[in-house]
Design a protein around this motif. Structure first.
Motif, mmCIF file in Angstrom:
data_model
loop_
_atom_site.group_PDB
_atom_site.id
_atom_site.type_symbol
_atom_site.label_atom_id
_atom_site.label_comp_id
_atom_site.label_asym_id
_atom_site.label_seq_id
_atom_site.Cartn_x
_atom_site.Cartn_y
_atom_site.Cartn_z
ATOM 1 N N THR A 100 0.685 -1.498 -0.244
ATOM 2 C CA THR A 100 0.250 -0.050 0.338
ATOM 3 C C THR A 100 1.007 1.263 0.168
ATOM 4 N N VAL A 101 0.452 1.855 -1.099
ATOM 5 C CA VAL A 101 1.395 3.257 -1.193
ATOM 6 C C VAL A 101 0.246 4.381 -0.173
ATOM 7 N N ILE A 102 0.442 5.268 0.078
ATOM 8 C CA ILE A 102 0.662 6.285 1.766
ATOM 9 C C ILE A 102 0.602 7.538 0.864
ATOM 10 N N ASN A 103 0.117 8.647 -0.142
ATOM 11 C CA ASN A 103 0.494 9.780 0.165
ATOM 12 C C ASN A 103 1.866 10.621 -0.329
ATOM 13 N N ASN A 104 2.377 9.108 -1.947
ATOM 14 C CA ASN A 104 3.994 9.100 -2.209
ATOM 15 C C ASN A 104 4.596 9.109 -1.238
ATOM 16 N N SER A 105 4.671 8.960 -0.127
ATOM 17 C CA SER A 105 6.163 9.232 0.633
ATOM 18 C C SER A 105 6.175 8.415 1.064
ATOM 19 N N HIS A 106 5.071 7.512 1.523
ATOM 20 C CA HIS A 106 5.105 6.525 3.017
ATOM 21 C C HIS A 106 4.823 4.672 1.596
ATOM 22 N N ALA A 107 4.783 3.863 2.077
ATOM 23 C CA ALA A 107 4.531 2.882 1.257
ATOM 24 C C ALA A 107 4.865 1.460 2.947
ATOM 25 N N ASN A 108 3.723 0.020 2.748
ATOM 26 C CA ASN A 108 3.533 -0.513 3.780
ATOM 27 C C ASN A 108 3.516 -1.902 2.671
ATOM 28 N N GLU A 109 4.490 -2.378 2.969
ATOM 29 C CA GLU A 109 5.033 -4.050 2.455
ATOM 30 C C GLU A 109 4.383 -5.353 3.831
ATOM 31 N N VAL A 110 3.292 -5.528 3.138
ATOM 32 C CA VAL A 110 3.147 -7.209 4.013
ATOM 33 C C VAL A 110 3.853 -8.183 3.527
ATOM 34 N N GLY A 111 4.236 -9.340 3.846
ATOM 35 C CA GLY A 111 4.554 -10.648 3.228
ATOM 36 C C GLY A 111 4.900 -11.381 4.048
ATOM 37 N N LYS A 112 5.081 -13.384 2.985
ATOM 38 C CA LYS A 112 6.206 -13.585 4.340
ATOM 39 C C LYS A 112 7.335 -13.990 3.521
ATOM 40 N N TYR A 113 7.976 -14.354 4.515
ATOM 41 C CA TYR A 113 9.716 -14.958 3.929
ATOM 42 C C TYR A 113 9.958 -16.364 4.253
#
Length: 152
Positions: A100-113
């Motif tokens: 998810t990108v928020i305001n073109n200045s932050h991004a949140n990444e959720v995933g598996k490793y």
């Protein structure tokens, strides 16, 4: 009060147009993925400087099993150098669940490793897997850096 806080935090999301989000999200995802891949190669190469090159000056690391958050580049570098004493990673793969990108200045990444790890002085490989959460922030130079890194 809770509703006011939620509205303040989510207001930037609601003010973005759909076309702005979709076109910029793909570009931002590519930039952060490139940085993340570079950092993951640092794990394989046992290069703590390469790993922390994608972190901001104020990054907070939240690894499993630590009693306190690890704050700042020097502390994070020491954390990884200590980890290298136990062996090396043979393979690291990640899979995104959400981005998810928020305001073109932050991004949140959720995933598996998924990590295949070879301890020093052992022929046995260890497999680790779990979930991760990475928060990216665009700095004043326009670079995307990790602000928060958590996995379990």
């Amino acid at each position: 009060m809770k509703l006011l806080i939620i509205l303040i935090l989510t207001e930037p999301i609601f003010n973005m147009s759909n076309s702005q989000v979709s076109s910029n999200s793909n570009e931002i995802f590519k930039l952060t993925k490139k940085a993340n891949d570079f950092s993951l190669n640092g794990h394989i190469n046992k290069d703590a400087n390469q790993i922390i090159s994608v972190y901001s000056e104020n990054t907070i690391l939240l690894p499993p099993g630590e009693k306190e958050p690890i704050k700042g580049l020097e502390a994070i570098k020491k954390f990884y150098l200590k980890g290298f004493e136990y062996g090396s990673s043979l393979k690291i793969t990640t899979e995104n669940i959400s981005y998810t990108v928020i305001n073109n200045s932050h991004a949140n990444e959720v995933g598996k490793y998924y990590i295949v790890y070879q301890p020093e002085n052992s022929n046995k490989q260890i497999e680790l897997n779990g979930y991760m959460l990475i928060t990216w922030k665009k700095n004043s130079k326009g670079e995307w850096k990790i602000e928060y890194d958590m996995w379990h």
